[in-house]
Structures are given as structure tokens and as C-alpha cells.
Design an enzyme around this catalytic site. Structure first.
Site, PDB file in Angstrom:
ATOM      1  N   LYS A 231      -3.729  -9.780   9.164  1.00 48.39           N
ATOM      2  CA  LYS A 231      -4.177  -8.637   9.957  1.00 48.39           C
ATOM      3  C   LYS A 231      -5.669  -8.787  10.257  1.00 48.39           C
ATOM      4  O   LYS A 231      -6.132  -8.473  11.337  1.00 48.39           O
ATOM      5  CB  LYS A 231      -3.925  -7.351   9.185  1.00 48.39           C
ATOM      6  CG  LYS A 231      -4.828  -6.230   9.620  1.00 48.39           C
ATOM      7  CD  LYS A 231      -4.132  -4.923   9.681  1.00 48.39           C
ATOM      8  CE  LYS A 231      -4.992  -3.910  10.361  1.00 48.39           C
ATOM      9  NZ  LYS A 231      -6.280  -3.708   9.707  1.00 48.39           N
TER      10      LYS A 231
ATOM     11  N   SER B  51      -6.007   1.143   5.804  1.00 46.03           N
ATOM     12  CA  SER B  51      -6.529   2.320   5.093  1.00 46.03           C
ATOM     13  C   SER B  51      -7.137   3.302   6.085  1.00 46.03           C
ATOM     14  O   SER B  51      -7.188   4.505   5.834  1.00 46.03           O
ATOM     15  CB  SER B  51      -7.591   1.904   4.077  1.00 46.03           C
ATOM     16  OG  SER B  51      -7.064   0.931   3.213  1.00 46.03           O
ATOM     17  N   ARG B  52      -7.601   2.791   7.219  1.00 46.56           N
ATOM     18  CA  ARG B  52      -8.267   3.654   8.201  1.00 46.56           C
ATOM     19  C   ARG B  52      -7.275   4.460   9.040  1.00 46.56           C
ATOM     20  O   ARG B  52      -7.708   5.368   9.756  1.00 46.56           O
ATOM     21  CB  ARG B  52      -9.166   2.822   9.118  1.00 46.56           C
ATOM     22  CG  ARG B  52     -10.410   2.288   8.411  1.00 46.56           C
ATOM     23  CD  ARG B  52     -11.355   1.586   9.375  1.00 46.56           C
ATOM     24  NE  ARG B  52     -12.642   1.305   8.776  1.00 46.56           N
ATOM     25  CZ  ARG B  52     -13.030   0.106   8.315  1.00 46.56           C
ATOM     26  NH1 ARG B  52     -12.201  -0.916   8.358  1.00 46.56           N
ATOM     27  NH2 ARG B  52     -14.240  -0.056   7.798  1.00 46.56           N
TER      28      ARG B  52
ATOM     29  N   HIS C 162      -1.510  -4.095   1.313  1.00 47.35           N
ATOM     30  CA  HIS C 162      -2.149  -4.637   0.102  1.00 47.35           C
ATOM     31  C   HIS C 162      -1.088  -5.079  -0.905  1.00 47.35           C
ATOM     32  O   HIS C 162      -1.204  -6.128  -1.530  1.00 47.35           O
ATOM     33  CB  HIS C 162      -3.011  -3.557  -0.566  1.00 47.35           C
ATOM     34  CG  HIS C 162      -4.143  -3.039   0.281  1.00 47.35           C
ATOM     35  ND1 HIS C 162      -4.218  -1.732   0.698  1.00 47.35           N
ATOM     36  CD2 HIS C 162      -5.256  -3.641   0.764  1.00 47.35           C
ATOM     37  CE1 HIS C 162      -5.313  -1.542   1.404  1.00 47.35           C
ATOM     38  NE2 HIS C 162      -5.965  -2.686   1.473  1.00 47.35           N
TER      39      HIS C 162
ATOM     40  N   VAL D 107       1.774  -6.355   7.509  1.00 49.83           N
ATOM     41  CA  VAL D 107       2.817  -5.347   7.258  1.00 49.83           C
ATOM     42  C   VAL D 107       2.594  -4.177   8.219  1.00 49.83           C
ATOM     43  O   VAL D 107       1.458  -3.745   8.421  1.00 49.83           O
ATOM     44  CB  VAL D 107       2.773  -4.852   5.795  1.00 49.83           C
ATOM     45  CG1 VAL D 107       3.841  -3.788   5.552  1.00 49.83           C
ATOM     46  CG2 VAL D 107       2.967  -6.022   4.843  1.00 49.83           C
TER      47      VAL D 107
ATOM     48  N   TYR E  96      -7.725   2.227  -1.535  1.00 48.71           N
ATOM     49  CA  TYR E  96      -6.889   3.134  -0.755  1.00 48.71           C
ATOM     50  C   TYR E  96      -5.627   2.368  -0.338  1.00 48.71           C
ATOM     51  O   TYR E  96      -5.311   2.197   0.837  1.00 48.71           O
ATOM     52  CB  TYR E  96      -7.634   3.706   0.449  1.00 48.71           C
ATOM     53  CG  TYR E  96      -7.168   5.112   0.767  1.00 48.71           C
ATOM     54  CD1 TYR E  96      -7.388   6.143  -0.137  1.00 48.71           C
ATOM     55  CD2 TYR E  96      -6.479   5.387   1.938  1.00 48.71           C
ATOM     56  CE1 TYR E  96      -6.928   7.425   0.129  1.00 48.71           C
ATOM     57  CE2 TYR E  96      -6.019   6.664   2.212  1.00 48.71           C
ATOM     58  CZ  TYR E  96      -6.244   7.676   1.294  1.00 48.71           C
ATOM     59  OH  TYR E  96      -5.782   8.946   1.552  1.00 48.71           O
TER      60      TYR E  96
ATOM     61  N   GLU F 142       1.104  -0.460   1.664  1.00 50.33           N
ATOM     62  CA  GLU F 142       2.101  -1.528   1.494  1.00 50.33           C
ATOM     63  C   GLU F 142       1.581  -2.900   1.941  1.00 50.33           C
ATOM     64  O   GLU F 142       2.104  -3.924   1.515  1.00 50.33           O
ATOM     65  CB  GLU F 142       3.389  -1.180   2.261  1.00 50.33           C
ATOM     66  CG  GLU F 142       4.133   0.010   1.698  1.00 50.33           C
ATOM     67  CD  GLU F 142       4.796  -0.275   0.357  1.00 50.33           C
ATOM     68  OE1 GLU F 142       5.106  -1.443   0.068  1.00 50.33           O
ATOM     69  OE2 GLU F 142       4.992   0.685  -0.404  1.00 50.33           O
TER      70      GLU F 142
HETATM   71  P1  AMP Z   1      -8.949  -4.092   2.964  1.00 54.63           P
HETATM   72  O1  AMP Z   1      -8.723  -3.231   1.771  1.00 54.63           O
HETATM   73  O2  AMP Z   1      -8.691  -3.410   4.254  1.00 54.63           O
HETATM   74  O3  AMP Z   1     -10.257  -4.829   2.908  1.00 54.63           O
HETATM   75  O4  AMP Z   1      -7.834  -5.227   2.883  1.00 54.63           O
HETATM   76  C1  AMP Z   1      -7.677  -6.022   1.755  1.00 54.63           C
HETATM   77  C2  AMP Z   1      -6.736  -7.154   2.061  1.00 54.63           C
HETATM   78  O5  AMP Z   1      -5.480  -6.635   2.483  1.00 54.63           O
HETATM   79  C3  AMP Z   1      -7.234  -8.064   3.198  1.00 54.63           C
HETATM   80  O6  AMP Z   1      -6.921  -9.409   2.907  1.00 54.63           O
HETATM   81  C4  AMP Z   1      -6.458  -7.562   4.377  1.00 54.63           C
HETATM   82  O7  AMP Z   1      -6.287  -8.515   5.394  1.00 54.63           O
HETATM   83  C5  AMP Z   1      -5.131  -7.209   3.736  1.00 54.63           C
HETATM   84  N1  AMP Z   1      -4.420  -6.251   4.563  1.00 54.63           N
HETATM   85  C6  AMP Z   1      -4.901  -5.087   5.092  1.00 54.63           C
HETATM   86  N2  AMP Z   1      -3.953  -4.502   5.855  1.00 54.63           N
HETATM   87  C7  AMP Z   1      -2.866  -5.296   5.808  1.00 54.63           C
HETATM   88  C8  AMP Z   1      -1.570  -5.237   6.397  1.00 54.63           C
HETATM   89  N3  AMP Z   1      -1.211  -4.235   7.190  1.00 54.63           N
HETATM   90  N4  AMP Z   1      -0.704  -6.244   6.138  1.00 54.63           N
HETATM   91  C9  AMP Z   1      -1.057  -7.269   5.324  1.00 54.63           C
HETATM   92  N5  AMP Z   1      -2.263  -7.385   4.751  1.00 54.63           N
HETATM   93  C10 AMP Z   1      -3.157  -6.421   4.985  1.00 54.63           C
END
Ligand code: AMP
Length: 304
Positions: free
Chosen positions: A148, A185-186, A35, A175, A30, A33
């Protein structure tokens, strides 16, 4: 960009790139920006980028949002391809866990019994287990993680050290939306009213940072108390925790200005749990993004 769904397909794709610098960006999909900023950084430092999309059941508690976690592979595929990902690795649960895993990684209470780990039992055992598997399956030279999820970043960095993984963990700035809300994503779960109030989290953390620079705060408790009071002004926000700790070892601290610290919080808006944090070091090594560094996600706002 190639979409692969099995370890074997992943190996086949990577075989001819073993002499290149391979970067891994693990995600639960999901995509937003945040990611994509990890991919952007990886592109600068690596020759070949693998992004994984896997919603890992092992890191969700029984009352958490595993089943309703947002998924959109088609859209993720397009975004990953446009960002320059070479291989999108999307295994299903059976591929990742062909049978119930009898051997998993265990994170010490010293770093898992604080912040999110305190409220998400065995969450970080699940995270480290899947990341260890992704490291073994991909054998990347570099792996990209967002600040984050600062506790996750600290724990994975520790795991790499403790278990001798041959990979460099690269931290990436958070970001944010234009109004400061950290992309997640949430965020898509938020109602209009909740979305309006959610930027209070980053606003308060910015106020804390503004106080840290002139050394206004004397103790972590003072900071935590300030955050509690400020957040109570927003009726839709229910604070789960606020902690000010030494970073990255996540230990309690009494002093604020002779080491790097993290000020981290989690808050519920309705059923949606949001997290945010700032890292601060008085020794001129502040990891707190200033206005120039804050990357504004101007697109995909409707989803987050
Ligand atoms: P997730 O899909 O939420 O497990 O996140 C995957 C990766 O993206 C993890 O390393 C998170 O820390 C990173 N991530 C999630 N949100 C952000 C954000 N807003 N800014 C930078 N990295 C992020």
C-alpha cells in the site's frame, strides 16, 4: 505477549530468541487488518514476532497530522496479542530520540522526488531514519512492509541494499475493505459522505488494470489522463498526484509492458489524504491482486 517500552527491555526480551528467526512489523499503531496481515505473513515465516508502534515525528511535516494521528494502545495491545505478536515495542519519542538527532539518513531525490515524496518534504528521510533505528534495535531476520505504501517499500528495500542491513524485506499485499478502499488508520478521519466516495480510488485503479491486461493503454500519460478525468466525477475527491512509473526504481518510463510499473495516486477527501496504487507486470508477474487475492477486511470496518 510482552509490552516493552525501552531499547533495553527490547534487548532483554530478544536475548533468549537470538537463535530463532525474528520478524519485525513496524507500524504507527491504530491497528487494522492491513497491519495484522503483515503479522500473519510474518508468523508463517518467523519464530518470533516483534511489532513496533511508534508515531515518528521525523516523518511528519509541519502542517501534517502528527498531533491528531489516531492512537489507541489498549486496543492495539489486544489485537497484536490475538494476532500472535510476541513482543509489542512501544517506545516514546524520548526513547527513540534521546536528543535531537544530528545524523540521519538521506534519500536521493531520484527516488524521493516523485509520488508522495514530492509533496512530503524529507518524509522519507524521516521514515528511513526510524526504520534504520528499528533495524538496529531489533536486528530482525525479516521485516514486513505493505505494498500500500509502495514508495516506502521501494525506498526501504533500497536502503537495506545500500547500507548493507542484514535483513530481508518482505512485501505484503494491500488489504482492502469490501468496496475496495485500502485500509488505513487515516480512514477514520473520513466523514460519512467522504467514506462513500473514497472507493473511487481503487475502482479507477482496477479500471486501469483492466485496460493494462489487454494492452489498451499506449503511454503512461494516457493512463494518468484517464485517472484525472474519472476522479473529477467525484466532487469530494481532490487529486494530489497520479503517476505511472517503473517499479521499484521509481523512474519515468515511456513503455508500459516490458517492465514492472506502478500506477499510484494520492487524493484528498476534505483534509484526509488517501493513497493507493497498483503494481503491474505484463510478463505474467502481475502483483496486482486478483479477486481471490484481495483480502477483505470484514471486521473493524467501523474504524476505517
Ligand atoms: P502504518 O501504521 O500506516 O505506518 O503502516 C504500517 C505498515 O502496515 C506499513 O508497512 C504499511 O504499508 C502497512 N499497511 C498499512 N495499510 C495496509 C493495508 N491496507 N494493507 C497492507 N498493509 C498495510
Amino acid at each position: 505477549m510482552e509490552l516493552v517500552e525501552t531499547v533495553e527491555e527490547l534487548n532483554n526480551s530478544l536475548r533468549k530468541h537470538r537463535n530463532s528467526i525474528i520478524g519485525l512489523v513496524p507500524t504507527m499503531g491504530y491497528l487494522h487488518e492491513g497491519h495484522l496481515s503483515l503479522v500473519k505473513k510474518a508468523k508463517k515465516e518467523c519464530d518470533f514476532i516483534v511489532m513496533s508502534i511508534f508515531v515518528n515525528p521525523l516523518q511528519f511535516g509541519p502542517n501534517e497530522d502528527l498531533d491528531r494521528y489516531p492512537r489507541d494502545l489498549e486496543r492495539d495491545f489486544d489485537l497484536a496479542r490475538q494476532a500472535g505478536v510476541n513482543v509489542l515495542y512501544h517506545p516514546n519519542v524520548k526513547e527513540m530520540y534521546p536528543s535531537e538527532p544530528l545524523i540521519t539518513t538521506k534519500v536521493s531525490n531520484k527516488i524521493s522526488n516523485v509520488l508522495c515524496g514530492k509533496y512530503r518534504e524529507s518524509h522519507f528521510d524521516g521514515v528511513t531514519t526510524v526504520v534504520a533505528k528499528l533495524f538496529n534495535q531489533t536486528k530482525p531476520d525479516r521485516a514486513y512492509f505493505g505494498q500500500k505504501d509502495a514508495q516506502q517499500l521501494a525506498i526501504i528495500t533500497q536502503m537495506v541494499k545500500d547500507l548493507s542491513f542484514q535483513v530481508t524485506v518482505v512485501p505484503c499485499e494491500t488489504v482492502r475493505e469490501e468496496d475496495g478502499l485500502a485500509l488505513s488508520s487515516r480512514n477514520v478521519y473520513l466523514s460519512e459522505e467522504e467514506r462513500e466516495q473514497a472507493p473511487i480510488l481503487s475502482q479507477i485503479l482496477n479500471e486501469v488494470r483492466d485496460g493494462l491486461i489487454p494492452r489498451k493503454w499506449n503511454t503512461p500519460d494516457e493512463i494518468n489522463q484517464y485517472v484525472r478525468e474519472r476522479i473529477s466525477t467525484k466532487p469530494l475527491a481532490k487529486l494530489q498526484y497520479i503517476e505511472t512509473l517503473e517499479y521499484p526504481n521509481l523512474q519515468a518510463t515511456t513503455s508500459l509492458y516490458d517492465k514492472q510499473i506502478i500506477v499510484a495516486l494520492a487524493a484528498y477527501f476534505g483534509k484526509t489524504r488517501l493513497i493507493d496504487n497498483i503494481l503491474f507486470s505484463a510478463e505474467g508477474e502481475s502483483h496486482v491482486p486478483n479477486d481471490d487475492e484481495i483480502q477483505i477486511a470484514s471486521s473493524h470496518r467501523n474504524r476505517s
